[in-house]
Design an enzyme around this catalytic site. Sequence first.
Site, mmCIF file in Angstrom:
data_model
loop_
_atom_site.group_PDB
_atom_site.id
_atom_site.type_symbol
_atom_site.label_atom_id
_atom_site.label_comp_id
_atom_site.label_asym_id
_atom_site.label_seq_id
_atom_site.Cartn_x
_atom_site.Cartn_y
_atom_site.Cartn_z
ATOM 1 N N TYR A 78 0.818 -1.218 0.000
ATOM 2 C CA TYR A 78 0.000 0.000 0.000
ATOM 3 C C TYR A 78 0.850 1.266 0.000
ATOM 4 O O TYR A 78 0.339 2.363 -0.202
ATOM 5 C CB TYR A 78 -0.949 0.002 1.202
ATOM 6 N N ASP A 118 -5.098 4.339 0.030
ATOM 7 C CA ASP A 118 -5.337 3.996 -1.370
ATOM 8 C C ASP A 118 -6.456 4.875 -1.940
ATOM 9 O O ASP A 118 -7.399 4.394 -2.579
ATOM 10 C CB ASP A 118 -5.660 2.516 -1.532
ATOM 11 N N PRO A 129 -20.258 4.940 -0.344
ATOM 12 C CA PRO A 129 -20.856 5.182 -1.663
ATOM 13 C C PRO A 129 -21.537 3.961 -2.264
ATOM 14 O O PRO A 129 -22.340 4.091 -3.191
ATOM 15 C CB PRO A 129 -19.657 5.608 -2.515
ATOM 16 N N GLY A 130 -21.232 2.794 -1.731
ATOM 17 C CA GLY A 130 -21.791 1.579 -2.312
ATOM 18 C C GLY A 130 -23.166 1.204 -1.795
ATOM 19 O O GLY A 130 -23.820 0.319 -2.375
ATOM 20 N N GLU A 153 -14.258 -1.690 10.182
ATOM 21 C CA GLU A 153 -15.431 -1.029 9.613
ATOM 22 C C GLU A 153 -16.718 -1.544 10.259
ATOM 23 O O GLU A 153 -17.661 -0.780 10.480
ATOM 24 C CB GLU A 153 -15.474 -1.236 8.103
#
Length: 375
Positions: free
Chosen positions: A147, A234, A255-256, A324
């Site tokens: 990353y 990222d 956003p999903g 999350e």
Amino acid sequence: MRTQTGVSASVCLVELHAGLIDSQCLLGAHAEITSVITLCRFDVTHRDRETGGEMKSCRAAGLILLVALLLGAAADVFPVSHEFHLEAEHLQYKQPSILQGRNDVVTVTPWLAPVVWEGSFDPVLLDGIYRPKNISITATVFAVGKYIMFLKDFLETAEQHFFVGFNVHVYVFTDQPKEVPRVQMAAGRKLTVRSVLDSQRWQEISARRMELIQTLIEERHRNIMDYIFCLDVDSRFHGRWGTESLGRLVAVIHPGYYKDPRSSFPYERRPVSRAYVAPGEGDFYYCGGAFGGLLQEVHLLARTCHRNFKEDARNNIEAAWQEESHLNRYMWVNKPSKVLSPEYLWQDFKPRNPEVHIVRFSGVVKNYAKIRPNV
């Protein structure tokens, strides 16, 4: 912590919680009244949220005010939060309206927290309010393993768009400190690199973030009037991310899922997990890749999520989406005071929806098989 008369402010705090308020103790704490008030407010809220004790956080305000009144100088010593004292004297800005504005999106939650969309705020007004306060913004970003390849773009675009003109301190957590790119930073902005260990599982890297954020706040930051944002590396900035995002506790809508019913949210659904959200519960699905708020609020969030993650680990449970999942559980119980729309963490692989007038921050397109130690 000692007062001018040699009386410990922590003793005052203990007696205050016990209901044994000693006016002499409080008078002796005059020189450190701001610290005493801060500790009282933080600890009472902490007791209520984490232990479910009978003392409610709403009583904190009364206790704080009583301390100040006993000193006879409430107006002079009561700490003013940036969150509630928004002074805008002599600022010139467009006249606001309660009849015109966005009519294609919702701009307030059912608990009356603002939902920030383009066109719902005046950047000139907000910057004019916050700039004289000389606030500081901390940003944390984790660049572990492969990353690290995203770090340069993250830092360069942050210089262009993230709290431009304000004091910003970026902390980069990485296992490759020598690979951190050199990025020219404006006056008042700086970068600090902190070394961490890599892991063979990206889930462990993800879960460890809460612990490291908690530790950073405890070790480095004591000014409770400043803010911190925790962001995914990222990702890159495309537009303004500034004072409109400030709040006590700030979440970003994923956003999903923002058009979906909550029955389809990827909450942790196993009751045995500390991240569990039952069917019919939950508000929105929030991003783990962007959240923030006042330092003491994010400290409490990180400490609680870290504690709950460890409790799950002791029971051989890993929440569906690691930190999350724990973040979403926390934000459902402890409502955010400000919610940022998907403008603040879009996904580059999907087209922009009509209601998203601007993308401010987005996750870049990537091949997870190539960058994660395990998929």
